[in-house]
Write a protein that holds these residues in place. Structure first.
Motif, PDB file in Angstrom:
ATOM      1  N   THR A 141     -19.183 -19.206  54.817  1.00 44.87           N
ATOM      2  CA  THR A 141     -19.992 -18.022  54.629  1.00 44.87           C
ATOM      3  C   THR A 141     -19.263 -16.716  54.907  1.00 44.87           C
ATOM      4  O   THR A 141     -19.169 -15.752  54.186  1.00 44.87           O
ATOM      5  CB  THR A 141     -21.332 -18.029  55.585  1.00 44.87           C
ATOM      6  OG1 THR A 141     -21.967 -19.239  55.325  1.00 44.87           O
ATOM      7  CG2 THR A 141     -22.292 -16.857  55.612  1.00 44.87           C
ATOM      8  N   VAL A 142     -18.413 -16.779  55.830  1.00 41.08           N
ATOM      9  CA  VAL A 142     -17.462 -15.849  56.277  1.00 41.08           C
ATOM     10  C   VAL A 142     -16.360 -15.508  55.107  1.00 41.08           C
ATOM     11  O   VAL A 142     -16.361 -14.444  54.567  1.00 41.08           O
ATOM     12  CB  VAL A 142     -16.346 -16.142  57.524  1.00 41.08           C
ATOM     13  CG1 VAL A 142     -15.332 -15.312  57.625  1.00 41.08           C
ATOM     14  CG2 VAL A 142     -17.582 -15.856  58.818  1.00 41.08           C
ATOM     15  N   HIS A 143     -15.821 -16.616  54.451  1.00 47.98           N
ATOM     16  CA  HIS A 143     -14.956 -16.458  53.506  1.00 47.98           C
ATOM     17  C   HIS A 143     -15.772 -15.798  52.174  1.00 47.98           C
ATOM     18  O   HIS A 143     -15.169 -14.998  51.405  1.00 47.98           O
ATOM     19  CB  HIS A 143     -14.419 -17.979  53.039  1.00 47.98           C
ATOM     20  CG  HIS A 143     -13.260 -18.192  53.837  1.00 47.98           C
ATOM     21  ND1 HIS A 143     -11.851 -17.858  53.511  1.00 47.98           N
ATOM     22  CD2 HIS A 143     -13.120 -18.670  55.189  1.00 47.98           C
ATOM     23  CE1 HIS A 143     -10.953 -18.526  54.459  1.00 47.98           C
ATOM     24  NE2 HIS A 143     -11.743 -18.808  55.461  1.00 47.98           N
ATOM     25  N   SER A 144     -16.853 -16.105  51.863  1.00 44.61           N
ATOM     26  CA  SER A 144     -17.712 -15.815  50.775  1.00 44.61           C
ATOM     27  C   SER A 144     -17.914 -14.287  50.917  1.00 44.61           C
ATOM     28  O   SER A 144     -18.221 -13.623  49.909  1.00 44.61           O
ATOM     29  CB  SER A 144     -19.127 -16.569  50.567  1.00 44.61           C
ATOM     30  OG  SER A 144     -18.664 -17.922  50.208  1.00 44.61           O
ATOM     31  N   ALA A 145     -18.245 -13.988  52.324  1.00 44.85           N
ATOM     32  CA  ALA A 145     -18.672 -12.517  52.270  1.00 44.85           C
ATOM     33  C   ALA A 145     -17.531 -11.611  52.178  1.00 44.85           C
ATOM     34  O   ALA A 145     -17.780 -10.426  51.786  1.00 44.85           O
ATOM     35  CB  ALA A 145     -19.311 -12.361  53.970  1.00 44.85           C
ATOM     36  N   VAL A 146     -16.201 -11.966  52.363  1.00 44.14           N
ATOM     37  CA  VAL A 146     -15.179 -11.021  52.149  1.00 44.14           C
ATOM     38  C   VAL A 146     -14.287 -11.115  50.906  1.00 44.14           C
ATOM     39  O   VAL A 146     -13.539 -10.224  50.797  1.00 44.14           O
ATOM     40  CB  VAL A 146     -14.307 -11.058  53.532  1.00 44.14           C
ATOM     41  CG1 VAL A 146     -15.099 -10.861  54.786  1.00 44.14           C
ATOM     42  CG2 VAL A 146     -13.344 -12.286  53.363  1.00 44.14           C
ATOM     43  N   VAL A 158     -17.677  -9.832  60.789  1.00 41.90           N
ATOM     44  CA  VAL A 158     -16.886 -10.995  60.980  1.00 41.90           C
ATOM     45  C   VAL A 158     -15.915 -10.967  62.111  1.00 41.90           C
ATOM     46  O   VAL A 158     -15.544 -12.041  62.651  1.00 41.90           O
ATOM     47  CB  VAL A 158     -16.012 -11.076  59.531  1.00 41.90           C
ATOM     48  CG1 VAL A 158     -15.004 -12.008  59.522  1.00 41.90           C
ATOM     49  CG2 VAL A 158     -16.940 -11.389  58.434  1.00 41.90           C
ATOM     50  N   TRP A 159     -15.465  -9.720  62.185  1.00 43.52           N
ATOM     51  CA  TRP A 159     -14.557  -9.662  63.668  1.00 43.52           C
ATOM     52  C   TRP A 159     -15.327 -10.224  64.919  1.00 43.52           C
ATOM     53  O   TRP A 159     -14.759 -10.818  65.786  1.00 43.52           O
ATOM     54  CB  TRP A 159     -13.936  -8.183  63.527  1.00 43.52           C
ATOM     55  CG  TRP A 159     -13.066  -8.136  64.946  1.00 43.52           C
ATOM     56  CD1 TRP A 159     -11.926  -8.346  65.235  1.00 43.52           C
ATOM     57  CD2 TRP A 159     -13.849  -7.592  66.285  1.00 43.52           C
ATOM     58  NE1 TRP A 159     -11.606  -8.264  66.835  1.00 43.52           N
ATOM     59  CE2 TRP A 159     -12.773  -7.626  67.246  1.00 43.52           C
ATOM     60  CE3 TRP A 159     -15.003  -6.779  66.431  1.00 43.52           C
ATOM     61  CZ2 TRP A 159     -12.926  -7.033  68.543  1.00 43.52           C
ATOM     62  CZ3 TRP A 159     -15.144  -6.388  67.831  1.00 43.52           C
ATOM     63  CH2 TRP A 159     -14.255  -6.433  68.781  1.00 43.52           C
ATOM     64  N   SER A 182      -7.432  -5.620  54.307  1.00 47.71           N
ATOM     65  CA  SER A 182      -7.920  -6.495  53.314  1.00 47.71           C
ATOM     66  C   SER A 182      -8.671  -7.595  54.257  1.00 47.71           C
ATOM     67  O   SER A 182      -8.320  -7.917  55.357  1.00 47.71           O
ATOM     68  CB  SER A 182      -6.942  -7.215  52.672  1.00 47.71           C
ATOM     69  OG  SER A 182      -6.304  -8.127  53.299  1.00 47.71           O
ATOM     70  N   GLY A 183      -9.426  -8.594  53.510  1.00 48.28           N
ATOM     71  CA  GLY A 183     -10.123  -9.826  54.166  1.00 48.28           C
ATOM     72  C   GLY A 183      -9.232 -10.776  54.670  1.00 48.28           C
ATOM     73  O   GLY A 183      -9.574 -11.446  55.472  1.00 48.28           O
ATOM     74  N   ASP A 184      -7.873 -10.865  54.278  1.00 48.73           N
ATOM     75  CA  ASP A 184      -6.996 -11.631  54.658  1.00 48.73           C
ATOM     76  C   ASP A 184      -6.724 -11.814  56.113  1.00 48.73           C
ATOM     77  O   ASP A 184      -6.665 -12.864  56.898  1.00 48.73           O
ATOM     78  CB  ASP A 184      -5.648 -11.336  54.139  1.00 48.73           C
ATOM     79  CG  ASP A 184      -5.946 -11.928  52.398  1.00 48.73           C
ATOM     80  OD1 ASP A 184      -6.652 -12.501  52.074  1.00 48.73           O
ATOM     81  OD2 ASP A 184      -4.769 -11.398  51.799  1.00 48.73           O
ATOM     82  N   GLY A 215     -24.451 -14.189  57.936  1.00 47.19           N
ATOM     83  CA  GLY A 215     -25.583 -13.823  56.907  1.00 47.19           C
ATOM     84  C   GLY A 215     -25.737 -12.245  56.612  1.00 47.19           C
ATOM     85  O   GLY A 215     -25.804 -11.922  55.447  1.00 47.19           O
ATOM     86  N   GLN A 216     -25.774 -11.636  57.691  1.00 48.45           N
ATOM     87  CA  GLN A 216     -25.592 -10.029  57.590  1.00 48.45           C
ATOM     88  C   GLN A 216     -24.413  -9.487  56.782  1.00 48.45           C
ATOM     89  O   GLN A 216     -24.745  -8.665  55.989  1.00 48.45           O
ATOM     90  CB  GLN A 216     -25.690  -9.386  58.777  1.00 48.45           C
ATOM     91  CG  GLN A 216     -26.767  -9.625  59.676  1.00 48.45           C
ATOM     92  CD  GLN A 216     -26.798  -9.037  61.426  1.00 48.45           C
ATOM     93  OE1 GLN A 216     -25.528  -8.887  61.886  1.00 48.45           O
ATOM     94  NE2 GLN A 216     -27.759  -9.444  61.927  1.00 48.45           N
ATOM     95  N   ALA A 217     -23.264 -10.121  56.917  1.00 50.09           N
ATOM     96  CA  ALA A 217     -22.048  -9.819  56.271  1.00 50.09           C
ATOM     97  C   ALA A 217     -22.269 -10.110  54.646  1.00 50.09           C
ATOM     98  O   ALA A 217     -21.834  -9.471  53.932  1.00 50.09           O
ATOM     99  CB  ALA A 217     -20.814 -10.433  56.869  1.00 50.09           C
ATOM    100  N   GLY A 218     -23.042 -11.246  54.495  1.00 47.63           N
ATOM    101  CA  GLY A 218     -23.109 -11.718  52.931  1.00 47.63           C
ATOM    102  C   GLY A 218     -24.132 -10.692  52.580  1.00 47.63           C
ATOM    103  O   GLY A 218     -23.930 -10.129  51.151  1.00 47.63           O
TER     104      GLY A 218
END
Length: 172
Positions: A17-22, A45-46, A100-102, A157-160
């Motif tokens: 879910t984290v990877h999908s969000a960013v 995410v942080w 970036s999301g990386d 989920g909030q990030a998504g």
């Protein structure tokens, strides 16, 4: 199936879910906030990763990935290394930015790997061990890990959700 297998699966779902969000978002898009008091994808995410790192390290009796592996220096945030984001005000949320999301997924992946290594050392009997007697009833290791999963998945989920808002703004 062992209880630890369920925990491994749940932490894996958080990672997905984290990877999908960013994925594919710019630093500016990751920093988007619905209003001045809202959290950004970056902060969410942080924060969820910091909480997992902090709580799992505490349960395992180890130090945290954040400082062990230099993530605190890579992020360069204006907070003490032990900061997890709990109780952050709007200015503190705003200060959590990445190019970036990386950086976010790199740190999350490192914490995820440490979490999996710790879970691989546990038996189901370990999950019944009381680790915090300051609560009534006292908190077991299993309950603490489920609490981390619950908190992390809510923030993921909030990030998504925010990702969806960002993508709609991109189109519109």
């Amino acid at each position: 199936m062992r209880g630890t297998d369920l925990l491994v699966d749940a932490f894996g779902r958080i990672k997905e879910t984290v990877h999908s969000a960013v994925l594919g978002l710019s630093g500016e898009e990751l920093a988007f906030r619905l209003d001045e008091d809202a959290n950004s994808i970056t902060w969410l995410v942080w924060h969820l990763t910091r909480v997992q790192d902090d709580h799992v390290a505490d349960a395992a009796g180890t130090s945290q990935v954040w400082s062990d592996d230099g993530w605190d220096r890579r992020f360069g945030l204006p907070f003490p290394a032990e900061e997890t984001g709990y109780g952050h005000d709007t200015d503190e949320v705003s200060a959590v930015r990445v190019p970036s999301g990386d950086l976010l997924t790199g740190y999350h992946d490192a914490v995820h790997e440490r979490t999996l290594r710790y879970l691989s050392t546990l038996s189901d009997d370990d999950l019944d061990r009381v680790i915090d007697e300051s609560w009534d009833p006292p908190v077991t290791l299993g309950v603490r890990l489920v609490s981390v999963i619950n908190d992390d998945m809510q923030h993921a989920g909030q990030a998504g959700f925010l990702r969806g808002v960002v993508l709609r703004r991109r189109e519109g």
